[in-house]
Design a protein around this motif. Structure first.
Motif, mmCIF file in Angstrom:
data_model
loop_
_atom_site.group_PDB
_atom_site.id
_atom_site.type_symbol
_atom_site.label_atom_id
_atom_site.label_comp_id
_atom_site.label_asym_id
_atom_site.label_seq_id
_atom_site.Cartn_x
_atom_site.Cartn_y
_atom_site.Cartn_z
ATOM 1 N N LEU A 293 0.687 -1.056 0.018
ATOM 2 C CA LEU A 293 0.076 0.008 -0.137
ATOM 3 C C LEU A 293 0.905 1.252 -0.041
ATOM 4 N N PHE B 43 -3.385 3.697 -4.663
ATOM 5 C CA PHE B 43 -3.328 2.135 -4.475
ATOM 6 C C PHE B 43 -3.861 1.797 -6.035
ATOM 7 N N ASP C 14 -1.362 -3.780 4.913
ATOM 8 C CA ASP C 14 0.041 -3.680 4.583
ATOM 9 C C ASP C 14 1.001 -3.723 5.745
ATOM 10 N N LEU D 293 -8.194 0.714 3.952
ATOM 11 C CA LEU D 293 -6.842 0.264 3.609
ATOM 12 C C LEU D 293 -6.040 0.573 4.780
ATOM 13 N N GLN E 183 -2.751 0.559 6.834
ATOM 14 C CA GLN E 183 -1.337 0.664 6.907
ATOM 15 C C GLN E 183 -0.494 0.377 7.971
#
Length: 292
Positions: free
Chosen positions: A82, A110, A204, A274, A276
């Motif tokens: 990511l 992304f 990620d 998403l 991280q």
């Protein structure tokens, strides 16, 4: 300060904007801008008719070269790669609003990973930086017709993963704040109500910390976030802030930044997150928060 240095510094924000959107990584973007500076410093500026065009071309070509090398490394990356997020203050001027628009969000960067380096450059130059096809063709050493085709195909590729309708920023902020409040209250049903049935999580961890590569289902995501609060209790804290120009949730454990969570919404519920967690990609935001 010499005229050449002042001129480069004048265009530095634009050059960094290009490099960061091309690479999705802060240090790599800074390296590209530094290389562009070295080339500018060594160039015969007497024969450069348009300094801005020269610098944009140099930065774009360097970004393409760096992205080719980066893609080879990302193919070996453990788990999902990511983009590296950047902490941003709320934009105060029209120029800052443009610089921090949706085209720099983690979700957008992304999606750009689907494109080849040259296609990514062509798309960004045309649709983000509003360059003429002729200028893009000169930068990429291609014909305008070839560039038009590259941009058209890039749009088609990106459209497949893009939200159907644009959602006002205030809507995402409201939903995300409600989600953060439900998390802090250990309110499982509140979390569940804010997630779509087919909500998706992509994480990620960079092979440095554990992370779900992909988890699907609103109930499963609600259970995950609920369990995290139950496990850490008062040691867990969350904040909703601007990251990459978009409202984002930061999660802390014992005061240390544990994850940056970028959410998407259909306007009614949260549809994708998403996450991280790679410490290397959190270091910049953690340092920025420490300076505040």
């Amino acid at each position: 300060m010499s005229d050449s240095v002042a001129l480069f510094d004048q265009h530095r924000p634009r050059l960094y904007a290009i490099a960061y959107r091309m690479l999705g990584a802060v240090a790599e973007a800074e390296d590209v801008v530094q290389e562009a500076w070295l080339r500018w410093h060594g160039a015969d500026r007497g024969v450069i008719a348009n300094p801005e065009a020269w610098l944009v071309t140099a930065t774009t070509r360097l970004s393409i070269d760096h992205l080719r090398a980066a893609k080879a490394e990302r193919d070996k990356y453990v788990g999902v790669w990511l983009p590296e997020p950047m902490l941003m203050a709320a934009p105060a001027t029209p120029e800052q609003i443009h610089e921090q628009a949706d085209d720099v969000s983690v979700a957008f960067l992304f999606m750009l990973e689907r494109l080849s380096p040259e296609a990514r450059a062509a798309f960004l130059m045309r649709d983000v930086f509003d360059a003429d096809y002729e200028d893009i063709a000169q930068t990429l050493d291609k014909t305008p017709a070839a560039v038009r085709q590259m941009v058209r195909r890039a749009r088609q590729q990106l459209r497949q993963g893009a939200p159907r309708d644009a959602v006002p920023r205030a809507t995402l902020q409201r939903l995300l704040q409600a989600f953060a409040d439900a998390m802090q209250r250990s309110d499982f049903h509140g979390l569940l109500a804010l997630l779509s049935d087919d909500a998706e999580l992509i994480g990620d961890g960079g092979d440095k910390v554990s992370a779900f590569a992909r988890l699907v289902g609103g109930k499963r995501l609600a259970q995950l976030f609920y369990a995290g609060k139950r496990r850490y209790r008062d040691a867990l804290d969350v904040k909703v802030v601007q990251v990459n120009g978009q409202w984002t949730l930061l999660r802390f454990i014992d005061g240390e930044l544990e994850s940056v969570q970028s959410y998407e919404t259909d306007g009614k519920r949260l549809t994708r997150v998403l996450v991280q967690r790679n410490p290397d990609k959190l270091a910049g935001i953690a340092a920025a928060l420490a300076r505040q």
